[in-house]
Write an enzyme that holds these catalytic residues in place. Structure first.
Site, PDB file in Angstrom:
ATOM      1  N   ASN A  10       0.811  -0.751   0.246  1.00  0.00           N
ATOM      2  CA  ASN A  10      -0.453  -0.301   0.087  1.00  0.00           C
ATOM      3  C   ASN A  10       0.967   1.395  -0.022  1.00  0.00           C
ATOM      4  OD1 ASN A  10      -1.799   2.382   0.665  1.00  0.00           O
ATOM      5  ND2 ASN A  10      -2.639   1.358   2.377  1.00  0.00           N
ATOM      6  N   LYS A  12      -0.467   4.589  -0.068  1.00  0.00           N
ATOM      7  CA  LYS A  12      -0.317   5.242   0.167  1.00  0.00           C
ATOM      8  C   LYS A  12      -0.555   6.671  -0.796  1.00  0.00           C
ATOM      9  CE  LYS A  12      -0.597   3.424   4.804  1.00  0.00           C
ATOM     10  NZ  LYS A  12      -0.447   3.108   6.237  1.00  0.00           N
ATOM     11  N   HIS A  96      -9.685   1.373   4.733  1.00  0.00           N
ATOM     12  CA  HIS A  96      -8.233   1.283   5.790  1.00  0.00           C
ATOM     13  C   HIS A  96      -8.558   2.274   6.325  1.00  0.00           C
ATOM     14  CE1 HIS A  96      -4.441   2.082   6.628  1.00  0.00           C
ATOM     15  NE2 HIS A  96      -4.344   0.857   5.370  1.00  0.00           N
ATOM     16  N   GLU A  98      -7.186   4.336   7.686  1.00  0.00           N
ATOM     17  CA  GLU A  98      -6.802   6.231   7.527  1.00  0.00           C
ATOM     18  C   GLU A  98      -7.938   6.267   6.615  1.00  0.00           C
ATOM     19  OE1 GLU A  98      -2.060   4.713   7.652  1.00  0.00           O
ATOM     20  OE2 GLU A  98      -3.355   5.262   5.552  1.00  0.00           O
ATOM     21  N   GLU A 166      -5.059  -4.834  10.457  1.00  0.00           N
ATOM     22  CA  GLU A 166      -4.659  -4.366  10.793  1.00  0.00           C
ATOM     23  C   GLU A 166      -4.656  -3.007  12.085  1.00  0.00           C
ATOM     24  OE1 GLU A 166      -4.344  -1.279   6.820  1.00  0.00           O
ATOM     25  OE2 GLU A 166      -2.328  -2.983   6.456  1.00  0.00           O
ATOM     26  N   GLY A 172       1.995   2.647  10.626  1.00  0.00           N
ATOM     27  CA  GLY A 172       3.326   3.897  10.657  1.00  0.00           C
ATOM     28  C   GLY A 172       4.197   3.574  11.712  1.00  0.00           C
ATOM     29  N   SER A 212       3.616  -1.585  10.417  1.00  0.00           N
ATOM     30  CA  SER A 212       4.933  -1.923  10.502  1.00  0.00           C
ATOM     31  C   SER A 212       5.462  -2.980  10.334  1.00  0.00           C
ATOM     32  CB  SER A 212       5.104  -1.463  11.957  1.00  0.00           C
ATOM     33  OG  SER A 212       4.689  -0.007  12.464  1.00  0.00           O
TER      34      SER A 212
HETATM   35  O1  PGH Z   1      -1.708   1.265   6.696  1.00  0.00           O
HETATM   36  C1  PGH Z   1      -0.465  -0.342   6.402  1.00  0.00           C
HETATM   37  C2  PGH Z   1       0.539  -0.164   6.793  1.00  0.00           C
HETATM   38  O2  PGH Z   1       1.142   0.951   7.405  1.00  0.00           O
HETATM   39  P1  PGH Z   1       2.901   0.530   7.566  1.00  0.00           P
HETATM   40  O3  PGH Z   1       3.412  -0.748   7.130  1.00  0.00           O
HETATM   41  O4  PGH Z   1       3.609   1.857   6.329  1.00  0.00           O
HETATM   42  O5  PGH Z   1       2.215  -0.064   8.881  1.00  0.00           O
HETATM   43  N1  PGH Z   1      -1.340  -1.207   5.103  1.00  0.00           N
HETATM   44  O6  PGH Z   1      -2.184  -0.867   4.699  1.00  0.00           O
END
Ligand code: PGH
Length: 249
Positions: A10, A12, A96, A98, A166, A172, A212
């Site tokens: 991803n 992003k 997701h 976010e 997740e 992150g 992560s």
């Molecule tokens: O959001 C994430 C994971 O992000 P990281 O690997 O940067 O923690 N995947 O969709």
């Protein structure tokens, strides 16, 4: 078990044309297990989908990071599932954290997006996960089960769905879930699928971990019986994403 390992990247909201070309070049040159062993799906921002689709090696696949909840039209700024189909983009990430937290996408809204994307023939990486506050209050499975229930009630074709757990507190932050933490939730999610959908769906649906993941911690996570792969953020923009793909067993 027979579930093909799945590694998603991803990207992003990151990248320039030059950076994307460099990532694709690194991926195209990588020696990785065959497509019979691992399914690799990379998800660039919308604006780079045609470039990645047209230049990425044929054994890797491309995903969007989101799509609209219904047929396109007067929805300024949105990208429709039909547009992704038109671009021959087979996958889409939905729900997701976010988008759930920053853009207030509720469980039902995410579920409706999943339903519409599947109906258009897209395959879906459906994301669930709890916040640190929810974990610390002991409500992890309550939260994740509610997110999964909303999605499950709208899934028309489970073979086109990958479930991504997740934990928000691991995204992150560098604070990756321990193998035991990941396995516990993945086990409970698979148990939920068996009890609420079917034994076959529970057995065949890939449940992947995100938060992560990197080239160092992926191997031990990949040994967990109910971890079927990863959805990788930051590390998917780096050469170590190849190491994560190689962690497929
Ligand atoms: O959001 C994430 C994971 O992000 P990281 O690997 O940067 O923690 N995947 O969709």
């Amino acid at each position: 078990m027979g579930r093909k390992f799945f590694v998603g990247g991803n990207w992003k909201c990151n990248g320039t044309t030059e950076e994307v070309k460099k990532i694709v070049s690194t991926l195209n040159e990588a020696e990785v297990p065959s497509g019979d062993v691992v399914e690799v799906v990379v998800s660039p921002p919308f604006v780079f989908l045609p470039l990645v689709k047209s230049t990425l090696r044929p054994d890797f696949h491309v995903s969007a990071q989101n799509c609209w909840v219904k047929k396109g039209g007067a929805y300024t700024g949105e990208i429709s599932a039909e547009m992704l189909v038109n671009l021959s983009i087979p996958w889409v990430i939905l729900g997701h954290s976010e988008r759930r937290l920053i853009l207030s996408e509720a469980n039902e809204f995410v579920a409706d997006k999943v339903a519409y994307a599947l109906a258009q023939g897209l395959k879906v990486i459906a994301c669930v996960g709890e916040t640190l506050e929810q974990r610390e209050s002991g409500s992890t499975m309550e939260v994740v089960a509610a997110q999964t229930k909303a999605i499950a009630e709208k899934v028309s074709k489970w073979s086109d769905v990958v479930l991504a757990y997740e934990p928000v507190w691991a995204i992150g932050t560098g604070k990756v879930a321990t193998p035991a933490q990941a396995q516990e939730v993945h086990f409970e999610l698979r148990k939920w699928l068996k009890e609420n959908v079917s034994a076959e769906v529970a057995e065949t649906t890939r449940i992947i971990y995100g938060g992560s993941v990197n080239g160092a911690n992926c191997k031990i996570l990949a040994t967990q019986p109910d971890v079927d792969g990863f959805l990788v953020g930051g590390a998917s923009l780096k050469a170590e994403f190849v190491d994560i793909i190689k962690s497929a067993t």
